[in-house]
Design an enzyme around this catalytic site. Structure first.
Site, PDB file in Angstrom:
ATOM      1  N   CYS A  83       0.860  -1.185   0.000  1.00 27.43           N
ATOM      2  CA  CYS A  83       0.000   0.000   0.000  1.00 27.43           C
ATOM      3  C   CYS A  83       0.896   1.234   0.000  1.00 27.43           C
ATOM      4  CB  CYS A  83      -0.987  -0.024   1.169  1.00 27.43           C
ATOM      5  SG  CYS A  83      -0.217  -0.015   2.808  1.00 27.43           S
ATOM      6  N   ASN A 118       2.252   1.342   4.414  1.00 25.05           N
ATOM      7  CA  ASN A 118       2.552   0.067   5.088  1.00 25.05           C
ATOM      8  C   ASN A 118       2.196   0.110   6.577  1.00 25.05           C
ATOM      9  OD1 ASN A 118       5.464  -2.106   5.604  1.00 25.05           O
ATOM     10  ND2 ASN A 118       3.369  -2.692   5.180  1.00 25.05           N
ATOM     11  N   CYS A 154      -1.536   0.593   7.332  1.00 29.25           N
ATOM     12  CA  CYS A 154      -2.974   0.301   7.417  1.00 29.25           C
ATOM     13  C   CYS A 154      -3.351  -0.900   6.552  1.00 29.25           C
ATOM     14  CB  CYS A 154      -3.808   1.522   7.009  1.00 29.25           C
ATOM     15  SG  CYS A 154      -3.592   2.947   8.102  1.00 29.25           S
ATOM     16  N   ARG A 155      -3.502  -0.674   5.245  1.00 25.23           N
ATOM     17  CA  ARG A 155      -4.068  -1.721   4.392  1.00 25.23           C
ATOM     18  C   ARG A 155      -3.168  -2.939   4.218  1.00 25.23           C
ATOM     19  NH1 ARG A 155      -5.112   2.261  -0.458  1.00 25.23           N
ATOM     20  NH2 ARG A 155      -3.224   3.101   0.544  1.00 25.23           N
ATOM     21  N   SER A 156      -1.890  -2.726   3.875  1.00 28.65           N
ATOM     22  CA  SER A 156      -1.062  -3.908   3.579  1.00 28.65           C
ATOM     23  C   SER A 156      -0.738  -4.750   4.813  1.00 28.65           C
ATOM     24  CB  SER A 156       0.196  -3.542   2.774  1.00 28.65           C
ATOM     25  OG  SER A 156       1.055  -2.678   3.467  1.00 28.65           O
ATOM     26  N   ASP A 167      -8.279   3.777   0.894  1.00 25.77           N
ATOM     27  CA  ASP A 167      -7.352   4.147   1.965  1.00 25.77           C
ATOM     28  C   ASP A 167      -8.153   4.580   3.201  1.00 25.77           C
ATOM     29  OD1 ASP A 167      -5.428   5.187   3.587  1.00 25.77           O
ATOM     30  OD2 ASP A 167      -4.520   6.475   2.065  1.00 25.77           O
TER      31      ASP A 167
HETATM   32  P1  4NP Z   1      -1.849   2.762   4.063  1.00 25.75           P
HETATM   33  O1  4NP Z   1      -2.496   4.109   4.659  1.00 25.75           O
HETATM   34  O2  4NP Z   1      -1.271   3.133   2.724  1.00 25.75           O
HETATM   35  O3  4NP Z   1      -3.025   1.849   3.950  1.00 25.75           O
HETATM   36  O4  4NP Z   1      -0.817   2.314   5.074  1.00 25.75           O
HETATM   37  C1  4NP Z   1      -1.798   5.312   4.763  1.00 25.75           C
HETATM   38  C2  4NP Z   1      -0.925   5.493   5.796  1.00 25.75           C
HETATM   39  C3  4NP Z   1      -0.252   6.694   5.922  1.00 25.75           C
HETATM   40  C4  4NP Z   1      -0.464   7.705   5.003  1.00 25.75           C
HETATM   41  C5  4NP Z   1      -1.343   7.509   3.953  1.00 25.75           C
HETATM   42  C6  4NP Z   1      -2.005   6.306   3.835  1.00 25.75           C
HETATM   43  N1  4NP Z   1       0.214   8.940   5.155  1.00 25.75           N
HETATM   44  O5  4NP Z   1      -0.019   9.851   4.337  1.00 25.75           O
HETATM   45  O6  4NP Z   1       1.024   9.093   6.086  1.00 25.75           O
END
Ligand code: 4NP
Length: 154
Positions: free
Chosen positions: A10, A13, A15-17, A125
């Site tokens: 993602c 790294n 939340c989703r992944s 997201d």
């Molecule tokens: P992820 O979510 O891609 O599912 O881990 C996010 C985590 C952090 C951020 C964006 C999306 N960020 O902008 O810090």
């Protein structure tokens, strides 16, 4: 046959992944599947950090512990180490495609391409959303995890 090795990708790294990693590990263990599993982010914002507390809580509520995981960034070498690189959205896909090294045969694909009826869709997201968005994420990644286990067992 080579042992499958699955990398979930993602943006951050956190939340989703890592949720996808936890969901898939649980399904693979239930199925007795021998598979390497990891996750990574296309960005370096959260390298070395544990998953977001909301992601951890949602995974835990569904029986998967992901609190020990730590963020890392996707690197070109991953396309030699993993048989499957499964990304959450179209931005992840473009960023991953941009670093596929010459000579690797692994190509990034959307995770939801594995789920009948969800081909071409993104795992949204949840980072800027509420708890219910994390439940939606769990729903998406666990469906994909079940589909992937079914396909790897064949
Ligand atoms: P992820 O979510 O891609 O599912 O881990 C996010 C985590 C952090 C951020 C964006 C999306 N960020 O902008 O810090």
């Amino acid at each position: 046959m080579t042992r499958p090795a699955v990398l979930f990708v993602c943006l951050g790294n956190i939340c989703r992944s890592p949720m996808a990693e936890g969901a898939f590990r649980a399904e693979a263990e239930r199925a007795g599947l021998d598979v390497a599993i990891d996750s990574a982010g296309t960005a370096a914002y959260h390298v070395g950090e544990p998953p977001d507390p909301r992601a951890q809580a949602t995974a835990r509520a569904h029986g998967a512990e992901i609190g020990h995981l730590r963020g890392r960034q996707l690197v070109a070498e991953d396309f030699f180490r993993f048989t499957h690189v499964l990304v959450m959205d179209h931005s992840n896909l473009a960023n991953a495609q941009a670093i596929v090294p010459p000579g690797s045969i692994t190509r990034p694909m959307l995770l939801l391409d594995l789920v009948a009826g969800r081909e071409g869709a993104a795992v949204a997201d949840p980072y800027y959303g509420g708890e219910e968005h994390f439940e939606d994420t769990w729903d998406d990644v666990s469906r994909a995890a079940r589909a992937l286990v079914a396909s790897l067992r064949q």
